[in-house]
Motif scaffolding. Structure first.
Motif, PDB file in Angstrom:
ATOM      1  N   GLU A   1       0.825  -1.207   0.000  1.00 12.14           N
ATOM      2  CA  GLU A   1       0.000   0.000   0.000  1.00 12.14           C
ATOM      3  C   GLU A   1       0.861   1.259   0.000  1.00 12.14           C
ATOM      4  O   GLU A   1       0.545   2.245  -0.681  1.00 12.14           O
ATOM      5  N   MET A   2       1.946   1.240   0.746  1.00 12.94           N
ATOM      6  CA  MET A   2       2.859   2.376   0.743  1.00 12.94           C
ATOM      7  C   MET A   2       3.573   2.487  -0.600  1.00 12.94           C
ATOM      8  O   MET A   2       3.660   3.562  -1.205  1.00 12.94           O
ATOM      9  N   ARG A   3       4.051   1.360  -1.085  1.00 15.04           N
ATOM     10  CA  ARG A   3       4.865   1.366  -2.308  1.00 15.04           C
ATOM     11  C   ARG A   3       4.068   1.825  -3.518  1.00 15.04           C
ATOM     12  O   ARG A   3       4.648   2.327  -4.495  1.00 15.04           O
ATOM     13  N   ALA A   4       2.745   1.695  -3.487  1.00 11.02           N
ATOM     14  CA  ALA A   4       1.919   2.121  -4.612  1.00 11.02           C
ATOM     15  C   ALA A   4       2.053   3.613  -4.902  1.00 11.02           C
ATOM     16  O   ALA A   4       1.797   4.053  -6.029  1.00 11.02           O
ATOM     17  N   PHE A   5       2.480   4.403  -3.918  1.00 11.41           N
ATOM     18  CA  PHE A   5       2.651   5.842  -4.107  1.00 11.41           C
ATOM     19  C   PHE A   5       4.038   6.212  -4.642  1.00 11.41           C
ATOM     20  O   PHE A   5       4.261   7.363  -5.008  1.00 11.41           O
ATOM     21  N   VAL A   6       4.964   5.268  -4.645  1.00 10.94           N
ATOM     22  CA  VAL A   6       6.367   5.594  -4.929  1.00 10.94           C
ATOM     23  C   VAL A   6       6.600   5.682  -6.435  1.00 10.94           C
ATOM     24  O   VAL A   6       6.264   4.759  -7.178  1.00 10.94           O
ATOM     25  N   PRO A   7       7.205   6.766  -6.909  1.00 17.91           N
ATOM     26  CA  PRO A   7       7.464   6.904  -8.341  1.00 17.91           C
ATOM     27  C   PRO A   7       8.704   6.120  -8.771  1.00 17.91           C
ATOM     28  O   PRO A   7       9.581   5.818  -7.972  1.00 17.91           O
ATOM     29  N   GLY A   8       8.754   5.795 -10.071  1.00 16.52           N
ATOM     30  CA  GLY A   8       9.962   5.221 -10.639  1.00 16.52           C
ATOM     31  C   GLY A   8      10.164   3.757 -10.298  1.00 16.52           C
ATOM     32  O   GLY A   8       9.208   2.991 -10.162  1.00 16.52           O
ATOM     33  N   ASP A   9      11.406   3.377 -10.133  1.00 15.54           N
ATOM     34  CA  ASP A   9      11.798   1.985  -9.874  1.00 15.54           C
ATOM     35  C   ASP A   9      11.571   1.685  -8.397  1.00 15.54           C
ATOM     36  O   ASP A   9      12.420   1.952  -7.549  1.00 15.54           O
ATOM     37  N   ALA A  10      10.405   1.129  -8.076  1.00 16.58           N
ATOM     38  CA  ALA A  10      10.028   0.830  -6.690  1.00 16.58           C
ATOM     39  C   ALA A  10       9.873  -0.680  -6.542  1.00 16.58           C
ATOM     40  O   ALA A  10       9.030  -1.289  -7.210  1.00 16.58           O
ATOM     41  N   ARG A  11      10.662  -1.267  -5.663  1.00 17.24           N
ATOM     42  CA  ARG A  11      10.726  -2.725  -5.536  1.00 17.24           C
ATOM     43  C   ARG A  11      10.253  -3.183  -4.166  1.00 17.24           C
ATOM     44  O   ARG A  11      10.479  -2.508  -3.167  1.00 17.24           O
ATOM     45  N   ALA A  12       9.622  -4.356  -4.139  1.00 13.25           N
ATOM     46  CA  ALA A  12       9.246  -4.982  -2.880  1.00 13.25           C
ATOM     47  C   ALA A  12      10.494  -5.583  -2.242  1.00 13.25           C
ATOM     48  O   ALA A  12      11.253  -6.304  -2.887  1.00 13.25           O
ATOM     49  N   GLY A  13      10.724  -5.260  -0.984  1.00 14.86           N
ATOM     50  CA  GLY A  13      11.889  -5.783  -0.287  1.00 14.86           C
ATOM     51  C   GLY A  13      12.005  -5.129   1.063  1.00 14.86           C
ATOM     52  O   GLY A  13      11.176  -4.291   1.442  1.00 14.86           O
TER      53      GLY A  13
END
Length: 243
Positions: free
Chosen positions: A74-86
């Motif tokens: 849910e947080m990462r959905a707002f992140v622009p560009g190359d956003a990776r789960a980790g």
């Protein structure tokens, strides 16, 4: 088991409020970190535990190659560009991929030993490490009404969070990096009633409430808060070099 692993991973429940209400990091802090670590515009940097990308956006303004890593969908959905789960303990990147690692308002949630091993792996030898915190809890003018404080104190008491102190995380880091450099910047940000209520919900214990309880807390906070505030934000910047 302490409450920390559970509560520390519930910020996704308030991702929209976090993005809307948390104060930004000052560009001056990024410039100072870049200067201290000798990072030019072509540097490759990691924004670790990127949240909703508040720091990521500033790094993308300054550096050619920015990777964000955030465990919460849910947080990462707002992140622009190359956003990776980790996570800090398992960074999805090759060895030596980054000239520097930036971490904002997050290192105290990490398993420090595991994280520092992983950061040393993904950074180039002698790569930079920059750690930022925005401190604002007691910086409201006028102060929060006693009724609002009482509502929050009740939640904090029921959902207490076990975490290391700032001194403890600094000792962990400095065992690897040596003494850290430090600077502080102060900014003042206007907040209306609604944005202040959202901001208070983004602290760790309110964020851990279920949806109905959190909505009720917001409603009650909104009813007790004043119409306008000035938030004084102290940004602490630390920097050092990984092995």
């Amino acid at each position: 088991m302490t409450a920390e692993p559970t509560i520390g991973r519930t910020f996704g429940r308030v991702a929209a409020e976090y993005e809307r209400a948390r104060p930004d990091y000052p560009r001056e802090a990024i410039a100072r970190g870049a200067a201290e670590l000798g990072l030019g515009p072509d540097a490759s940097v990691l924004d670790l535990a990127a949240g909703t990308g508040k720091l990521t956006r500033l790094l993308r303004e300054r550096f050619a190659h920015v990777v964000a890593v955030e465990p919460d969908d849910e947080m990462r959905a707002f992140v622009p560009g190359d956003a990776r789960a980790g996570s800090a303990e398992s960074v999805p990147a090759a060895a030596g991929a980054f000239d520097a690692v930036f971490v904002a308002d997050a290192f105290h949630w990490f398993d420090a030993d595991a994280a520092l091993r992983e950061l040393t792996r993904v950074a180039v030898p002698g790569g930079g490490l920059a750690l930022l915190w925005n401190t604002w809890w007691d910086g409201q003018e006028p102060p929060l009404p006693p009724a609002a404080r009482a509502l929050l104190d009740d939640v904090f008491t029921r959902l207490s969070v076990a975490r290391r102190s700032n001194q403890a995380w600094q000792e962990d880091v400095e065992r690897v990096t040596g003494p850290l450099g430090r600077a502080e910047l102060v900014t003042r940000v206007p907040y209306d009633r609604g944005r202040m209520a959202d901001l208070l919900l983004t602290t760790s214990s309110p964020a851990a409430l279920d949806g109905d309880a959190r909505a009720e807390l917001r409603r009650r906070l909104h009813a007790t808060l004043g119409d306008g505030y000035i938030l004084t934000v102290q940004t602490q910047l630390y920097w050092g070099r990984l092995p």
